[in-house]
Design a protein around this motif. Sequence first.
Motif, PDB file in Angstrom:
ATOM      1  N   GLN A 127       0.820  -1.212   0.000  1.00 54.06           N
ATOM      2  CA  GLN A 127       0.000   0.000   0.000  1.00 54.06           C
ATOM      3  C   GLN A 127       0.854   1.263   0.000  1.00 54.06           C
ATOM      4  O   GLN A 127       0.431   2.318  -0.483  1.00 54.06           O
ATOM      5  N   GLN A 128       2.064   1.154   0.550  1.00 57.28           N
ATOM      6  CA  GLN A 128       2.964   2.307   0.627  1.00 57.28           C
ATOM      7  C   GLN A 128       3.946   2.379  -0.547  1.00 57.28           C
ATOM      8  O   GLN A 128       4.727   3.328  -0.640  1.00 57.28           O
ATOM      9  N   THR A 129       3.884   1.383  -1.429  1.00 59.81           N
ATOM     10  CA  THR A 129       4.819   1.334  -2.554  1.00 59.81           C
ATOM     11  C   THR A 129       4.272   2.159  -3.711  1.00 59.81           C
ATOM     12  O   THR A 129       3.096   2.021  -4.076  1.00 59.81           O
ATOM     13  N   PRO A 130       5.074   3.029  -4.314  1.00 61.75           N
ATOM     14  CA  PRO A 130       4.599   3.826  -5.461  1.00 61.75           C
ATOM     15  C   PRO A 130       4.062   2.953  -6.581  1.00 61.75           C
ATOM     16  O   PRO A 130       4.516   1.813  -6.773  1.00 61.75           O
ATOM     17  N   LEU A 131       3.085   3.463  -7.331  1.00 66.61           N
ATOM     18  CA  LEU A 131       2.475   2.703  -8.404  1.00 66.61           C
ATOM     19  C   LEU A 131       3.469   2.348  -9.506  1.00 66.61           C
ATOM     20  O   LEU A 131       3.214   1.447 -10.306  1.00 66.61           O
ATOM     21  N   SER A 132       4.577   3.054  -9.540  1.00 67.32           N
ATOM     22  CA  SER A 132       5.574   2.806 -10.575  1.00 67.32           C
ATOM     23  C   SER A 132       6.572   1.716 -10.183  1.00 67.32           C
ATOM     24  O   SER A 132       7.498   1.421 -10.947  1.00 67.32           O
ATOM     25  N   LYS A 133       6.362   1.100  -9.020  1.00 64.72           N
ATOM     26  CA  LYS A 133       7.358   0.153  -8.512  1.00 64.72           C
ATOM     27  C   LYS A 133       6.698  -1.153  -8.076  1.00 64.72           C
ATOM     28  O   LYS A 133       5.608  -1.148  -7.510  1.00 64.72           O
ATOM     29  N   ARG A 134       7.382  -2.255  -8.340  1.00 63.40           N
ATOM     30  CA  ARG A 134       6.954  -3.543  -7.814  1.00 63.40           C
ATOM     31  C   ARG A 134       7.586  -3.789  -6.441  1.00 63.40           C
ATOM     32  O   ARG A 134       8.675  -3.299  -6.157  1.00 63.40           O
ATOM     33  N   LEU A 135       6.895  -4.593  -5.653  1.00 59.10           N
ATOM     34  CA  LEU A 135       7.436  -5.059  -4.384  1.00 59.10           C
ATOM     35  C   LEU A 135       7.987  -6.462  -4.623  1.00 59.10           C
ATOM     36  O   LEU A 135       7.245  -7.373  -5.001  1.00 59.10           O
ATOM     37  N   LEU A 136       9.296  -6.636  -4.429  1.00 56.54           N
ATOM     38  CA  LEU A 136       9.943  -7.917  -4.691  1.00 56.54           C
ATOM     39  C   LEU A 136      10.347  -8.581  -3.381  1.00 56.54           C
ATOM     40  O   LEU A 136      11.069  -7.992  -2.576  1.00 56.54           O
ATOM     41  N   ILE A 137       9.872  -9.806  -3.194  1.00 58.38           N
ATOM     42  CA  ILE A 137      10.151 -10.567  -1.975  1.00 58.38           C
ATOM     43  C   ILE A 137      10.809 -11.886  -2.357  1.00 58.38           C
ATOM     44  O   ILE A 137      10.321 -12.595  -3.238  1.00 58.38           O
TER      45      ILE A 137
END
Length: 252
Positions: free
Chosen positions: A17-27
């Motif tokens: 939810q806090q990650t910019p729309l231009s970025k993926r969250l990588l785990i």
Amino acid sequence: MDEQVDRLVNKTWAKHQQTPLSKRLLIAVSGIPGSGKTTLAARVTQRLNALWLEQNAGLGSGPRMATFLPMDGYHLTRAQLSAMPDPNTAHARRGAAFTFDAPAFLELVKKLRKPLSAETRTIYAPSFDHAVKDPVAEDLPIAASSRVVVFEGNYLSLGTGAPEWKEAAGLMDELWFVDVDEDVARRRLIKRHVMSGIAANEEEAARRADENDLLNGRDIVEGRLEVHEMVYSREDDEWGPEKQGIVEERGG
């Protein structure tokens, strides 16, 4: 296990939810063979998508926000192993870090790190065909709509060996490591190898676990980078091979 999964899903959802729309969250979820990392990564991905659907009910069966991505497809092919200076050892140790294409995996991570935009297209990763025992190129889609990618594999928090492993780990937003007692992992591996037909019986499966899987596991533990989350895999049915939905010949 459910409590650990719920906590990680809630943490990931909040971070998404806090990650910019231009970025993926990588785990990146790593651990030794038999640790249960596949189970964990798959369940977290499923629950993230379920949560996303709950909050976007009008989208029906549209694209999902999370993608589960095993690194099995980055095994070197049998032909590549045969071309190594010591092909017998290469084939016998298939699943060790040196039998994976670390540069190709790093290339994928770099692609997924590029900013998302209206021009972003689906990216494809390789899968692993257990029938032919080789990777299948460009088989797993990561859609432009996929905002969270949950990688799974042995070497995703490795700081030793090929430098590409450490570089790829440094590009992740979160590193999770599934910790397990070696004896528990060994029992799971024996059961898995017999179930999958990789080994004809428990004696053969035990030999494979001792001479390959657990050797790799010690390298993984000894070379592990600092991680964001340590997840503890207990000896219960929730972490067993029949729960992982896979029966495999792999070290990823």
